[in-house]
Write a protein that holds these residues in place. Structure first.
Motif, PDB file in Angstrom:
ATOM      1  N   PRO A   1      -6.811   0.360   1.347  1.00 36.87           N
ATOM      2  CA  PRO A   1      -5.688  -0.468   0.902  1.00 36.87           C
ATOM      3  C   PRO A   1      -5.257  -1.427   2.011  1.00 36.87           C
ATOM      4  O   PRO A   1      -5.647  -1.252   3.163  1.00 36.87           O
TER       5      PRO A   1
ATOM      6  N   SER B   1      -2.053  -1.876   2.934  1.00 40.95           N
ATOM      7  CA  SER B   1      -0.997  -1.203   3.709  1.00 40.95           C
ATOM      8  C   SER B   1      -1.045   0.291   3.408  1.00 40.95           C
ATOM      9  O   SER B   1      -1.735   0.730   2.480  1.00 40.95           O
TER      10      SER B   1
ATOM     11  N   ARG C   1      -0.588   4.003   2.223  1.00 46.68           N
ATOM     12  CA  ARG C   1      -0.183   4.648   0.970  1.00 46.68           C
ATOM     13  C   ARG C   1       0.023   6.135   1.198  1.00 46.68           C
ATOM     14  O   ARG C   1      -0.695   6.762   1.973  1.00 46.68           O
TER      15      ARG C   1
ATOM     16  N   TYR D   1       0.118   9.651  -1.019  1.00 48.27           N
ATOM     17  CA  TYR D   1      -0.110  10.344  -2.289  1.00 48.27           C
ATOM     18  C   TYR D   1       0.441  11.766  -2.185  1.00 48.27           C
ATOM     19  O   TYR D   1       0.248  12.436  -1.168  1.00 48.27           O
TER      20      TYR D   1
ATOM     21  N   HIS E   1      -4.525   4.953   5.153  1.00 47.21           N
ATOM     22  CA  HIS E   1      -4.244   3.812   6.033  1.00 47.21           C
ATOM     23  C   HIS E   1      -5.432   2.851   5.931  1.00 47.21           C
ATOM     24  O   HIS E   1      -6.550   3.298   5.645  1.00 47.21           O
TER      25      HIS E   1
ATOM     26  N   THR F   1      -8.023   7.907   6.733  1.00 46.17           N
ATOM     27  CA  THR F   1      -7.193   8.787   5.904  1.00 46.17           C
ATOM     28  C   THR F   1      -6.736  10.001   6.714  1.00 46.17           C
ATOM     29  O   THR F   1      -7.413  10.419   7.655  1.00 46.17           O
TER      30      THR F   1
ATOM     31  N   LEU G   1       6.307   2.967   5.625  1.00 46.96           N
ATOM     32  CA  LEU G   1       5.674   2.366   4.451  1.00 46.96           C
ATOM     33  C   LEU G   1       6.281   0.986   4.195  1.00 46.96           C
ATOM     34  O   LEU G   1       7.504   0.803   4.283  1.00 46.96           O
TER      35      LEU G   1
ATOM     36  N   THR H   1       8.387   1.205   0.536  1.00 48.74           N
ATOM     37  CA  THR H   1       9.303   2.352   0.406  1.00 48.74           C
ATOM     38  C   THR H   1      10.192   2.502   1.622  1.00 48.74           C
ATOM     39  O   THR H   1      11.285   3.048   1.533  1.00 48.74           O
TER      40      THR H   1
ATOM     41  N   TYR I   1       1.467   6.525  -6.208  1.00 46.98           N
ATOM     42  CA  TYR I   1       1.610   6.582  -4.753  1.00 46.98           C
ATOM     43  C   TYR I   1       2.815   5.789  -4.268  1.00 46.98           C
ATOM     44  O   TYR I   1       3.396   4.981  -5.007  1.00 46.98           O
ATOM     45  N   TYR I   2       3.177   6.054  -3.032  1.00 50.49           N
ATOM     46  CA  TYR I   2       4.232   5.293  -2.343  1.00 50.49           C
ATOM     47  C   TYR I   2       3.548   4.383  -1.343  1.00 50.49           C
ATOM     48  O   TYR I   2       2.582   4.779  -0.697  1.00 50.49           O
ATOM     49  N   GLU I   3       4.017   3.165  -1.215  1.00 46.80           N
ATOM     50  CA  GLU I   3       3.398   2.243  -0.252  1.00 46.80           C
ATOM     51  C   GLU I   3       4.486   1.470   0.492  1.00 46.80           C
ATOM     52  O   GLU I   3       5.637   1.452   0.082  1.00 46.80           O
TER      53      GLU I   3
END
Ligand SMILES: [Zn+2]
Length: 288
Positions: free
Chosen positions: A33, A35, A37, A39, A75, A79, A216, A219, A286-288
């Motif tokens: 990604p 930025s 994330r 999970y 990242h 990961t 993040l 978030t 997910y949160y990013e």
């Protein structure tokens, strides 16, 4: 087999490989990604706990039940898998029907939740446990090929020849002994070098308990607190579990982390907090 037939067979295998190779390669790891994330994985629940082991009366807690969860942090450069549940994947059922072991109940394997995102334990870059207790280590051996990020006193307790660490099962993490390992000694550890994923020592619950701070983009900052607390109701009290390794150390760690989140404005996520977990987006969200 005559030579021509051998040649034809070899050629067919080669063509099949060339056709499949790009596909297989693209399957080994999803595209990174842009930025970071986060999970959240569902590893079940813990029921039937006696509140007295946390120095609470039943009526002082919203619920004594806890959730068991784990996190995958993705990242752009790699990961990080954080914790691994309470029941090994091998003991869970393929049809997703619940399996209970002692006080733990779970339905989903960790590997199926990773696979839904395109990952396998083998292609995870870094692995870390908040601590060695039995409800966090069930699938730790699967991550032996990752680089293990562990505090020196935690690793020492995990592999101590005499006595050994309590409330754990060494067999479930024994493979980590030979992992490529980054030993930490209480200093902050910036996993990917850009300040977005930072492991922080929070000793006391176990000899080398640790937490992780995430920055993040959308978030904002989050502090994944492991078992710094078990219940929301523990915050702003001096109550610690009866099975704490070093209560004074725990209280000092809590004070340091509370000061840190005040400074950074980070949300504090208690890993076992059922009500909080119920509100969270679960993977593949997910949160990013
Ligand atoms: Zn725990």
């Amino acid at each position: 087999m005559c030579f021509r037939k051998f040649l034809a067979t070899t050629l067919q295998a080669l063509i099949a490989f060339l056709v499949l190779a790009p596909f297989l390669l693209s399957q080994t790891r999803p595209k990174p990604p842009k930025s970071v994330r986060l999970y959240v994985f569902d590893n079940g629940v813990i029921k039937g706990l006696d509140p007295a082991i946390f120095h609470f009366k039943k009526e002082e807690l919203a619920t004594t039940d806890m959730v068991v969860c784990s996190y995958l942090i993705v990242h752009p450069k790699g990961t990080l898998m954080w914790d691994t549940g309470a029941i090994p994947d091998a003991d869970l059922k393929a049809d997703g029907s619940p399996v209970t072991q002692e006080r733990f109940t779970a339905t989903k394997t960790l590997k199926s939740q990773l696979a839904a995102l395109g990952y396998t334990p083998k292609n995870i870059t870094y692995f870390a446990l908040s601590h060695y207790h039995v409800d966090h280590i069930a699938n730790a051996n699967d991550f032996a090929s990752s680089t293990w990020l562990v505090q020196q006193p935690e690793r020492d307790a995990m592999f101590a020849e005499k006595g050994g660490a309590p409330i754990t099962q060494r067999a479930k993490y024994i493979a980590l002994k030979d992992s490529k390992t980054k030993i930490l000694n209480g200093q902050d550890y910036d996993v990917f070098g850009d300040g977005t994923v930072v492991i922080k020592a929070a000793y006391g619950h176990t000899p080398g308990h640790q937490v992780v701070y995430l920055k993040l983009a959308k978030t904002g900052p989050i502090l994944l607190a492991g078992d710094l607390y078990h219940y929301q109701e523990e915050r702003n009290t001096d109550k610690t579990p009866t099975f704490e390794f070093d209560r004074d150390q725990s209280l000092a760690s809590r004070a340091a982390i509370e000061a840190f989140i005040k400074k950074t404005g980070a949300q504090l996520w208690i890993e076992h907090d059922l009500a909080h977990f119920n509100q969270l987006k679960k993977a593949p969200g997910y949160y990013e």
